[in-house]
Design a protein around this motif. Structure first.
Motif, mmCIF file in Angstrom:
data_model
loop_
_atom_site.group_PDB
_atom_site.id
_atom_site.type_symbol
_atom_site.label_atom_id
_atom_site.label_comp_id
_atom_site.label_asym_id
_atom_site.label_seq_id
_atom_site.Cartn_x
_atom_site.Cartn_y
_atom_site.Cartn_z
ATOM 1 N N LEU A 234 0.831 -1.203 0.000
ATOM 2 C CA LEU A 234 0.000 0.000 0.000
ATOM 3 C C LEU A 234 0.870 1.260 0.000
ATOM 4 N N CYS A 235 1.886 1.283 0.847
ATOM 5 C CA CYS A 235 2.771 2.451 0.910
ATOM 6 C C CYS A 235 3.530 2.652 -0.401
ATOM 7 N N LYS A 236 3.991 1.571 -1.006
ATOM 8 C CA LYS A 236 4.693 1.676 -2.286
ATOM 9 C C LYS A 236 3.768 2.190 -3.379
ATOM 10 N N GLY A 237 2.515 1.705 -3.365
ATOM 11 C CA GLY A 237 1.555 2.154 -4.368
ATOM 12 C C GLY A 237 1.254 3.635 -4.246
ATOM 13 N N VAL A 238 1.036 4.104 -3.029
ATOM 14 C CA VAL A 238 0.763 5.527 -2.801
ATOM 15 C C VAL A 238 1.951 6.365 -3.250
ATOM 16 N N SER A 239 3.148 5.951 -2.866
ATOM 17 C CA SER A 239 4.366 6.688 -3.238
ATOM 18 C C SER A 239 4.541 6.726 -4.756
ATOM 19 N N TYR A 240 4.279 5.619 -5.422
ATOM 20 C CA TYR A 240 4.472 5.550 -6.878
ATOM 21 C C TYR A 240 3.524 6.499 -7.610
ATOM 22 N N LEU A 242 1.682 9.066 -6.499
ATOM 23 C CA LEU A 242 1.851 10.488 -6.174
ATOM 24 C C LEU A 242 3.100 11.053 -6.844
ATOM 25 N N SER A 243 4.165 10.245 -6.905
ATOM 26 C CA SER A 243 5.406 10.725 -7.527
ATOM 27 C C SER A 243 5.291 10.830 -9.043
ATOM 28 N N HIS A 244 4.286 10.170 -9.629
ATOM 29 C CA HIS A 244 4.086 10.229 -11.079
ATOM 30 C C HIS A 244 2.971 11.217 -11.459
ATOM 31 N N GLY A 245 2.629 12.100 -10.553
ATOM 32 C CA GLY A 245 1.722 13.195 -10.877
ATOM 33 C C GLY A 245 0.247 12.924 -10.692
ATOM 34 N N TYR A 246 -0.133 11.782 -10.122
ATOM 35 C CA TYR A 246 -1.542 11.513 -9.874
ATOM 36 C C TYR A 246 -2.020 12.316 -8.670
ATOM 37 N N THR A 247 -3.264 12.759 -8.715
ATOM 38 C CA THR A 247 -3.843 13.470 -7.571
ATOM 39 C C THR A 247 -4.175 12.452 -6.471
ATOM 40 N N PRO A 248 -4.368 12.924 -5.239
ATOM 41 C CA PRO A 248 -4.762 11.996 -4.164
ATOM 42 C C PRO A 248 -6.025 11.194 -4.486
ATOM 43 N N GLU A 249 -7.007 11.830 -5.157
ATOM 44 C CA GLU A 249 -8.239 11.123 -5.501
ATOM 45 C C GLU A 249 -7.979 10.056 -6.553
ATOM 46 N N GLU A 250 -7.161 10.374 -7.553
ATOM 47 C CA GLU A 250 -6.812 9.391 -8.578
ATOM 48 C C GLU A 250 -6.016 8.238 -7.970
ATOM 49 N N THR A 251 -5.143 8.559 -7.033
ATOM 50 C CA THR A 251 -4.371 7.522 -6.337
ATOM 51 C C THR A 251 -5.292 6.617 -5.537
ATOM 52 N N ARG A 252 -6.281 7.213 -4.899
ATOM 53 C CA ARG A 252 -7.232 6.419 -4.109
ATOM 54 C C ARG A 252 -8.002 5.446 -4.998
ATOM 55 N N SER A 256 -7.892 1.352 -4.855
ATOM 56 C CA SER A 256 -9.132 1.107 -4.107
ATOM 57 C C SER A 256 -9.235 -0.321 -3.591
ATOM 58 N N SER A 257 -8.715 -1.281 -4.360
ATOM 59 C CA SER A 257 -8.822 -2.686 -3.955
ATOM 60 C C SER A 257 -8.059 -2.960 -2.667
ATOM 61 N N ILE A 258 -6.776 -2.572 -2.640
ATOM 62 C CA ILE A 258 -5.974 -2.850 -1.453
ATOM 63 C C ILE A 258 -6.381 -1.953 -0.290
ATOM 64 N N ILE A 259 -6.873 -0.732 -0.593
ATOM 65 C CA ILE A 259 -7.368 0.137 0.485
ATOM 66 C C ILE A 259 -8.588 -0.492 1.145
ATOM 67 N N GLY A 260 -9.497 -1.042 0.325
ATOM 68 C CA GLY A 260 -10.674 -1.708 0.874
ATOM 69 C C GLY A 260 -10.303 -2.921 1.710
ATOM 70 N N PHE A 261 -9.282 -3.658 1.244
ATOM 71 C CA PHE A 261 -8.826 -4.820 2.000
ATOM 72 C C PHE A 261 -8.265 -4.396 3.356
ATOM 73 N N CYS A 262 -7.443 -3.350 3.342
ATOM 74 C CA CYS A 262 -6.825 -2.887 4.586
ATOM 75 C C CYS A 262 -7.856 -2.283 5.537
ATOM 76 N N ALA A 263 -8.902 -1.657 4.968
ATOM 77 C CA ALA A 263 -9.903 -1.013 5.796
ATOM 78 C C ALA A 263 -10.712 -2.010 6.629
ATOM 79 N N GLN A 264 -10.744 -3.276 6.193
ATOM 80 C CA GLN A 264 -11.502 -4.298 6.927
ATOM 81 C C GLN A 264 -10.907 -4.571 8.301
ATOM 82 N N SER A 265 -9.633 -4.252 8.482
ATOM 83 C CA SER A 265 -9.004 -4.505 9.774
ATOM 84 C C SER A 265 -9.395 -3.444 10.793
#
Length: 265
Positions: A234-240, A242-252, A256-265
Motif C-alpha cells: 500500500l505504501c509503495k503504491g501511494v508513493s508511486y 503520487l510521484s508520477h503526478g496523480y492526484t490523491p483522488e486518482e491515487t485512491r 481502491s482494492s488494497i485500500i478496501g482490503f486494509c480497511a476491513q481490519s
C-alpha cells in the motif's frame, strides 16, 4: 460436505470472512479457552495434489457420470496437480481435504481405537508432567494422574472446536499446549501419509497473544492489523502514483482494492 470452518468456497465468505471468524472467536471466548495455536501451511498445495486421491474425493460426492468425466478432464489437463487460475481450482482444493477437516475436528477418532487411545493418553500424561513450566500447568499436574486422564478424555469429547482452514492454510487453537502437540503430530502424519502433502517446517506451537497471521491480516485477541506485506504494498503504491503526478483522488481510485482490503481490519 465442506465444513463451515473452511469458508473458501462458500459464497460471500472469502478472506475477510475468514479473518472475522478467527477474530470473533477471540472476542467471544476467554484467553484461557484459546491460549495456543499452530499454523500448518502446505507447500505448493495445488501443483502437488495427487490426481488419484482427488478423483476419489470427487466421486464421494458427485454421482453424475457426465459431470465426473468433466472433472476428470480438468484434473488430467496437467501431469501433476491442478492448474492455478481456473475457477474450479479453489473448489477442488477444498474438496481434497474436506474429509480430513472432519477427521481432525473429531480428534482423529482416537477413542474408537483402544490401542491408539491408551497410547496417546499415556503420552499426554507423561508429557504434561515432563513439560510443566508455568503456574497453570503446575496446578493441573498437582491434581494427580486421574485429573490428567480426565482432561484428556474431556478434550477428546469436545473435539477441536477452534479448527479452521482456508484452502492450504490450517489453523488450530486450543487451551492445552500438550494436547495441541498431539493433534499437530497426527495432522502431520495424516496429511503426509494419506494426502501426500508436504508442509512447511515452521509449525511450532505459539501463544495466541503473539498474533495469528491469516489471510493477509495479523489477528490479536483485542484488535486486527494488516500484515507487513500488504502494508508495504500500500505504501509503495501511494508513493508511486503520487510521484508520477496523480492526484490523491486518482491515487485512491487506483489503489481502491488494497485500500478496501486494509480497511476491513
Amino acid at each position: 460436505y465442506v465444513s463451515d470452518k473452511c469458508p473458501a468456497v462458500i459464497p460471500h465468505k472469502g478472506t475477510t470472512h475468514y479473518m472475522r471468524m478467527l477474530r470473533n472467536d477471540f472476542y467471544n471466548h476467554s484467553q484461557k479457552e484459546i491460549m495456543y495455536y499452530i499454523a500448518l501451511d502446505i507447500i505448493h498445495y495445488f501443483p502437488t495434489m495427487s490426481h488419484a486421491i482427488l478423483k476419489d474425493k470427487v466421486r464421494l460426492k458427485i454421482k453424475d457420470e457426465k459431470l465426473v468425466r468433466f472433472y476428470d478432464k480438468v484434473i488430467d489437463s496437467l501431469s501433476n496437480g491442478i492448474a492455478l487460475g481456473i475457477k474450479m481450482a479453489q473448489l477442488l482444493g477444498i474438496i481434497y481435504l474436506a474429509d480430513f477437516d472432519r477427521l481432525a475436528m473429531r480428534c482423529f477418532d482416537i477413542k474408537k481405537d483402544p490401542e491408539k487411545y491408551h497410547y496417546w493418553k499415556n503420552w499426554y500424561v507423561t508429557e504434561k508432567i515432563a513439560t510443566c513450566r508455568n503456574e497453570m500447568d503446575a496446578v493441573e499436574v498437582s491434581q494427580g494422574i486421574v485429573h490428567l486422564n480426565f482432561l484428556f478424555d474431556k478434550y477428546l469429547n469436545e473435539g477441536l472446536k477452534y479448527y479452521s482452514r482456508f484452502v492450504d492454510n490450517i489453523i488450530i487453537r486450543h487451551p492445552d499446549k500438550t494436547f495441541l502437540r498431539i493433534m499437530r503430530d497426527l495432522c502431520l502424519m495424516t496429511l503426509s501419509r494419506d494426502y501426500l502433502c508436504q508442509l512447511h517446517s515452521d509449525y511450532n506451537i505459539r501463544p495466541c497473544y503473539d498474533g495469528i497471521h491469516a489471510g493477509g491480516y495479523v489477528i490479536y485477541p483485542d484488535h486486527v492489523i494488516i500484515n507487513k506485506t500488504n502494508k508495504t504494498n500500500l505504501c509503495k503504491g501511494v508513493s508511486y502514483y503520487l510521484s508520477h503526478g496523480y492526484t490523491p483522488e486518482e491515487t485512491r481510485i487506483k489503489l481502491s482494492s488494497i485500500i478496501g482490503f486494509c480497511a476491513q481490519s
